[in-house]
Design a protein around this motif. Structure first.
Motif, PDB file in Angstrom:
ATOM      1  N   UNK A  13      -5.116   6.437   0.334  1.00  0.00           N
ATOM      2  CA  UNK A  13      -4.511   5.239   0.118  1.00  0.00           C
ATOM      3  C   UNK A  13      -4.767   4.547  -0.913  1.00  0.00           C
ATOM      4  N   UNK A  21       0.001  12.096   2.355  1.00  0.00           N
ATOM      5  CA  UNK A  21      -0.629  12.811   3.178  1.00  0.00           C
ATOM      6  C   UNK A  21       0.192  14.386   2.866  1.00  0.00           C
ATOM      7  N   UNK A  35       1.829  22.257  11.392  1.00  0.00           N
ATOM      8  CA  UNK A  35       0.665  21.311  11.847  1.00  0.00           C
ATOM      9  C   UNK A  35       0.914  19.925  11.429  1.00  0.00           C
ATOM     10  N   UNK A  36       0.127  18.981  12.244  1.00  0.00           N
ATOM     11  CA  UNK A  36      -0.037  17.907  11.960  1.00  0.00           C
ATOM     12  C   UNK A  36      -0.211  17.361  10.340  1.00  0.00           C
ATOM     13  N   UNK A  37       0.416  16.125   9.636  1.00  0.00           N
ATOM     14  CA  UNK A  37       0.008  15.808   8.496  1.00  0.00           C
ATOM     15  C   UNK A  37      -1.601  15.370   8.496  1.00  0.00           C
ATOM     16  N   UNK A  83       4.241   1.951   8.737  1.00  0.00           N
ATOM     17  CA  UNK A  83       3.964   2.817   7.639  1.00  0.00           C
ATOM     18  C   UNK A  83       5.275   3.739   7.722  1.00  0.00           C
ATOM     19  N   UNK A  84       6.247   3.439   6.605  1.00  0.00           N
ATOM     20  CA  UNK A  84       7.444   4.269   6.333  1.00  0.00           C
ATOM     21  C   UNK A  84       7.058   5.262   5.495  1.00  0.00           C
ATOM     22  N   UNK A  85       7.491   6.702   6.070  1.00  0.00           N
ATOM     23  CA  UNK A  85       7.539   7.743   5.250  1.00  0.00           C
ATOM     24  C   UNK A  85       8.660   8.310   4.472  1.00  0.00           C
ATOM     25  N   UNK A  86       8.389   8.617   3.241  1.00  0.00           N
ATOM     26  CA  UNK A  86       9.465   9.218   2.624  1.00  0.00           C
ATOM     27  C   UNK A  86       9.906  10.632   3.021  1.00  0.00           C
ATOM     28  N   UNK A  96       3.569   0.830   2.799  1.00  0.00           N
ATOM     29  CA  UNK A  96       3.298  -0.450   3.631  1.00  0.00           C
ATOM     30  C   UNK A  96       3.530  -1.739   3.060  1.00  0.00           C
ATOM     31  N   UNK A 123      -4.308  13.190   6.100  1.00  0.00           N
ATOM     32  CA  UNK A 123      -4.490  12.037   5.227  1.00  0.00           C
ATOM     33  C   UNK A 123      -5.114  12.371   3.860  1.00  0.00           C
ATOM     34  N   UNK A 172       0.929  -1.150   0.030  1.00  0.00           N
ATOM     35  CA  UNK A 172       0.018  -0.063  -0.036  1.00  0.00           C
ATOM     36  C   UNK A 172       0.967   1.120  -0.190  1.00  0.00           C
ATOM     37  N   UNK A 191       0.174   5.399   0.894  1.00  0.00           N
ATOM     38  CA  UNK A 191      -0.383   6.466   1.636  1.00  0.00           C
ATOM     39  C   UNK A 191       0.025   7.839   0.990  1.00  0.00           C
ATOM     40  N   UNK A 250       3.832  13.954   1.963  1.00  0.00           N
ATOM     41  CA  UNK A 250       4.657  12.710   2.146  1.00  0.00           C
ATOM     42  C   UNK A 250       4.006  11.532   1.765  1.00  0.00           C
ATOM     43  N   UNK A 303       0.992  18.176   4.792  1.00  0.00           N
ATOM     44  CA  UNK A 303       1.320  18.766   6.067  1.00  0.00           C
ATOM     45  C   UNK A 303       1.671  20.334   5.733  1.00  0.00           C
TER      46      UNK A 303
END
Lengths: 114, 111
Positions: free
Chosen positions: B47, B34, B40-42, B99-102, B91, B44, B30, B32, B87, B36
Protein backbone atom coordinates in the motif's frame (compact mmCIF):
# COMPACT_ATOMS: atom_id res chain seq x y z
CA UNK A 1 -3.56 -15.67 12.64
CA UNK A 2 -6.50 -14.65 10.50
CA UNK A 3 -8.07 -16.88 7.90
CA UNK A 4 -10.90 -16.43 5.45
CA UNK A 5 -13.07 -19.28 4.24
CA UNK A 6 -15.23 -19.10 1.16
CA UNK A 7 -17.43 -21.82 -0.27
CA UNK A 8 -18.24 -23.51 -2.48
CA UNK A 9 -15.13 -23.42 -4.68
CA UNK A 10 -17.10 -24.07 -7.87
CA UNK A 11 -20.77 -23.93 -8.68
CA UNK A 12 -22.82 -24.58 -11.78
CA UNK A 13 -26.36 -23.24 -11.64
CA UNK A 14 -29.17 -22.92 -14.21
CA UNK A 15 -30.57 -19.54 -15.18
CA UNK A 16 -33.35 -18.49 -12.83
CA UNK A 17 -32.12 -20.53 -9.88
CA UNK A 18 -31.23 -18.97 -6.51
CA UNK A 19 -27.70 -18.40 -5.25
CA UNK A 20 -26.08 -18.33 -1.84
CA UNK A 21 -22.34 -17.91 -1.37
CA UNK A 22 -20.90 -17.79 2.10
CA UNK A 23 -17.74 -16.28 3.53
CA UNK A 24 -16.43 -16.38 7.08
CA UNK A 25 -13.40 -14.82 8.68
CA UNK A 26 -11.56 -16.22 11.70
CA UNK A 27 -9.03 -14.69 14.02
CA UNK A 28 -10.18 -11.08 13.97
CA UNK A 29 -13.18 -9.08 15.10
CA UNK A 30 -15.23 -6.38 13.37
CA UNK A 31 -13.52 -6.76 10.00
CA UNK A 32 -14.60 -4.83 6.94
CA UNK A 33 -15.99 -7.38 4.47
CA UNK A 34 -16.23 -7.22 0.71
CA UNK A 35 -17.62 -9.09 -2.28
CA UNK A 36 -15.84 -8.66 -5.60
CA UNK A 37 -16.64 -10.26 -8.95
CA UNK A 38 -14.19 -10.99 -11.70
CA UNK A 39 -15.47 -11.81 -15.17
CA UNK A 40 -13.22 -14.03 -17.30
CA UNK A 41 -10.04 -12.13 -18.18
CA UNK A 42 -11.30 -8.95 -16.55
CA UNK A 43 -10.62 -6.82 -13.51
CA UNK A 44 -12.12 -6.91 -10.03
CA UNK A 45 -15.52 -5.30 -9.69
CA UNK A 46 -16.62 -4.26 -6.19
CA UNK A 47 -20.15 -5.51 -5.55
CA UNK A 48 -20.78 -4.94 -1.83
CA UNK A 49 -18.90 -3.94 1.27
CA UNK A 50 -19.78 -3.93 4.94
CA UNK A 51 -18.22 -2.11 7.87
CA UNK A 52 -20.41 -3.81 10.49
CA UNK A 53 -23.27 -6.20 11.19
CA UNK A 54 -26.31 -5.29 9.13
CA UNK A 55 -24.45 -2.48 7.33
CA UNK A 56 -24.24 -3.16 3.61
CA UNK A 57 -23.20 -0.77 0.86
CA UNK A 58 -24.06 -1.73 -2.69
CA UNK A 59 -21.86 -0.58 -5.51
CA UNK A 60 -23.54 -1.97 -8.60
CA UNK A 61 -27.30 -2.18 -9.24
CA UNK A 62 -28.05 -5.79 -10.06
CA UNK A 63 -30.00 -8.82 -9.04
CA UNK A 64 -27.53 -9.70 -6.29
CA UNK A 65 -27.80 -8.87 -2.60
CA UNK A 66 -25.55 -9.25 0.40
CA UNK A 67 -26.13 -9.76 4.09
CA UNK A 68 -23.98 -9.78 7.19
CA UNK A 69 -25.89 -11.69 9.85
CA UNK A 70 -22.89 -12.08 12.14
CA UNK A 71 -19.70 -10.09 12.69
CA UNK A 72 -17.50 -12.40 10.63
CA UNK A 73 -20.01 -13.81 8.17
CA UNK A 74 -20.84 -12.33 4.79
CA UNK A 75 -23.35 -13.86 2.39
CA UNK A 76 -23.96 -13.11 -1.28
CA UNK A 77 -27.38 -14.06 -2.62
CA UNK A 78 -29.58 -13.94 -5.64
CA UNK A 79 -33.20 -14.95 -6.08
CA UNK A 80 -32.85 -15.59 -9.81
CA UNK A 81 -29.52 -15.97 -11.54
CA UNK A 82 -28.81 -14.49 -14.96
CA UNK A 83 -26.27 -15.71 -17.51
CA UNK A 84 -24.33 -12.49 -16.90
CA UNK A 85 -23.85 -13.48 -13.25
CA UNK A 86 -21.21 -16.01 -14.26
CA UNK A 87 -17.77 -15.18 -12.95
CA UNK A 88 -15.24 -15.59 -10.18
CA UNK A 89 -16.60 -14.29 -6.88
CA UNK A 90 -14.11 -13.22 -4.27
CA UNK A 91 -14.77 -12.43 -0.65
CA UNK A 92 -12.22 -10.28 1.15
CA UNK A 93 -11.66 -8.71 4.52
CA UNK A 94 -9.63 -5.81 5.85
CA UNK A 95 -8.83 -4.54 9.30
CA UNK A 96 -10.65 -1.24 9.06
CA UNK A 97 -10.20 1.44 6.49
CA UNK A 98 -8.79 0.14 3.17
CA UNK A 99 -6.87 3.37 2.81
CA UNK A 100 -4.54 1.95 5.45
CA UNK A 101 -5.20 -1.79 5.48
CA UNK A 102 -4.66 -4.45 2.83
CA UNK A 103 -7.42 -6.65 1.49
CA UNK A 104 -7.12 -10.36 2.24
CA UNK A 105 -8.98 -12.46 -0.29
CA UNK A 106 -10.59 -15.85 0.03
CA UNK A 107 -9.92 -18.53 -2.56
CA UNK A 108 -12.99 -17.56 -4.55
CA UNK A 109 -16.04 -19.27 -6.00
CA UNK A 110 -16.16 -19.92 -9.70
CA UNK A 111 -19.82 -19.61 -10.71
CA UNK A 112 -21.09 -20.77 -14.07
CA UNK A 113 -24.69 -19.99 -14.94
CA UNK A 114 -26.01 -22.22 -17.72
CA UNK B 1 -13.78 6.23 -11.66
CA UNK B 2 -11.90 3.01 -12.38
CA UNK B 3 -8.14 3.61 -12.52
CA UNK B 4 -6.45 2.91 -15.83
CA UNK B 5 -3.46 0.59 -15.96
CA UNK B 6 -0.83 0.48 -18.65
CA UNK B 7 0.41 -1.51 -20.39
CA UNK B 8 -2.33 -4.13 -20.64
CA UNK B 9 0.22 -6.88 -21.10
CA UNK B 10 3.97 -7.29 -21.10
CA UNK B 11 6.31 -10.19 -21.88
CA UNK B 12 9.77 -10.27 -20.36
CA UNK B 13 12.78 -12.51 -20.22
CA UNK B 14 14.11 -13.46 -16.82
CA UNK B 15 16.29 -10.69 -15.45
CA UNK B 16 14.60 -7.89 -17.38
CA UNK B 17 12.81 -4.96 -15.76
CA UNK B 18 9.22 -3.78 -16.12
CA UNK B 19 7.11 -0.81 -15.07
CA UNK B 20 3.35 -0.91 -14.65
CA UNK B 21 1.46 2.35 -14.37
CA UNK B 22 -1.85 3.17 -12.69
CA UNK B 23 -3.63 6.48 -13.32
CA UNK B 24 -6.79 7.95 -11.91
CA UNK B 25 -8.96 10.90 -12.89
CA UNK B 26 -9.89 11.42 -9.23
CA UNK B 27 -7.84 12.63 -6.28
CA UNK B 28 -6.38 9.65 -4.47
CA UNK B 29 -5.52 8.93 -0.87
CA UNK B 30 -4.02 5.49 -1.29
CA UNK B 31 -2.93 2.97 -3.89
CA UNK B 32 -2.76 -0.79 -3.37
CA UNK B 33 -0.92 -3.28 -5.55
CA UNK B 34 -1.87 -6.97 -5.85
CA UNK B 35 -0.69 -9.90 -7.93
CA UNK B 36 -3.00 -12.67 -9.10
CA UNK B 37 -1.86 -16.00 -10.45
CA UNK B 38 -4.17 -17.74 -12.90
CA UNK B 39 -7.18 -19.26 -11.14
CA UNK B 40 -6.10 -17.99 -7.72
CA UNK B 41 -7.05 -15.11 -5.46
CA UNK B 42 -5.14 -11.82 -5.62
CA UNK B 43 -2.29 -11.47 -3.16
CA UNK B 44 -1.40 -8.18 -1.51
CA UNK B 45 1.96 -6.61 -2.43
CA UNK B 46 1.95 -3.14 -0.89
CA UNK B 47 0.00 0.00 0.00
CA UNK B 48 1.19 3.51 -0.72
CA UNK B 49 -0.35 6.49 0.98
CA UNK B 50 -0.72 10.12 0.08
CA UNK B 51 2.55 11.91 0.57
CA UNK B 52 4.51 10.72 -2.45
CA UNK B 53 6.01 7.74 -0.74
CA UNK B 54 7.89 4.88 -2.25
CA UNK B 55 7.99 1.33 -0.98
CA UNK B 56 10.00 -1.74 -1.76
CA UNK B 57 9.32 -5.43 -1.42
CA UNK B 58 12.24 -7.64 -2.45
CA UNK B 59 12.88 -6.51 -6.05
CA UNK B 60 9.43 -5.04 -6.45
CA UNK B 61 8.93 -1.40 -5.54
CA UNK B 62 6.35 1.27 -6.17
CA UNK B 63 5.88 5.02 -6.10
CA UNK B 64 2.82 7.21 -5.65
CA UNK B 65 2.52 10.75 -6.94
CA UNK B 66 -0.76 12.08 -5.59
CA UNK B 67 -0.44 15.37 -7.51
CA UNK B 68 -0.44 13.45 -10.77
CA UNK B 69 -2.87 10.86 -9.37
CA UNK B 70 -0.53 8.15 -10.55
CA UNK B 71 1.30 5.17 -9.15
CA UNK B 72 3.95 3.00 -10.75
CA UNK B 73 5.05 -0.52 -9.88
CA UNK B 74 8.67 -1.39 -10.67
CA UNK B 75 9.78 -4.99 -11.12
CA UNK B 76 13.52 -5.35 -11.40
CA UNK B 77 15.51 -8.39 -12.45
CA UNK B 78 12.27 -10.26 -13.01
CA UNK B 79 11.92 -13.89 -12.00
CA UNK B 80 9.62 -16.56 -13.39
CA UNK B 81 7.57 -16.29 -10.19
CA UNK B 82 6.67 -12.70 -11.07
CA UNK B 83 4.33 -13.91 -13.81
CA UNK B 84 0.69 -13.11 -13.21
CA UNK B 85 -1.79 -10.27 -13.45
CA UNK B 86 -1.06 -7.13 -11.47
CA UNK B 87 -3.87 -4.94 -10.21
CA UNK B 88 -3.78 -1.52 -8.70
CA UNK B 89 -6.58 -0.54 -6.34
CA UNK B 90 -7.30 3.07 -5.47
CA UNK B 91 -8.81 4.58 -2.36
CA UNK B 92 -10.11 8.06 -1.88
CA UNK B 93 -10.47 10.18 1.25
CA UNK B 94 -13.85 9.62 2.83
CA UNK B 95 -14.53 6.40 0.93
CA UNK B 96 -13.17 4.16 3.62
CA UNK B 97 -14.71 0.97 2.30
CA UNK B 98 -14.25 1.40 -1.38
CA UNK B 99 -11.18 0.11 -3.12
CA UNK B 100 -11.62 0.34 -6.88
CA UNK B 101 -9.38 -1.80 -9.04
CA UNK B 102 -7.88 -1.19 -12.44
CA UNK B 103 -8.40 -3.65 -15.27
CA UNK B 104 -5.10 -5.39 -14.62
CA UNK B 105 -1.74 -5.83 -16.37
CA UNK B 106 -0.72 -9.32 -17.39
CA UNK B 107 2.98 -9.99 -16.96
CA UNK B 108 4.62 -13.06 -18.45
CA UNK B 109 8.23 -13.81 -17.61
CA UNK B 110 9.93 -16.31 -19.90
CA UNK B 111 13.14 -18.24 -19.20
Amino acid sequence: SQTIHQWPATLVQPVGSPLSLECTVEGTSNPNLYWYRQAAGRGLQLLFYSVGIGQISSEVPQNLSASRPQDRQFILSSKKLLLSDSGFYLCAWSRGDTNNSPLHFGNGTRLTVT
Amino acid sequence: QQPVQSPQAVILREGEDAVINCSSSKALYSVHWYRQKHGEAPVFLMILLKGGEQKGHDKISASFNEKKQQSSLYLTASQLSYSGTYFCGTGRTGNTGKLIFGQGTTLQVKP
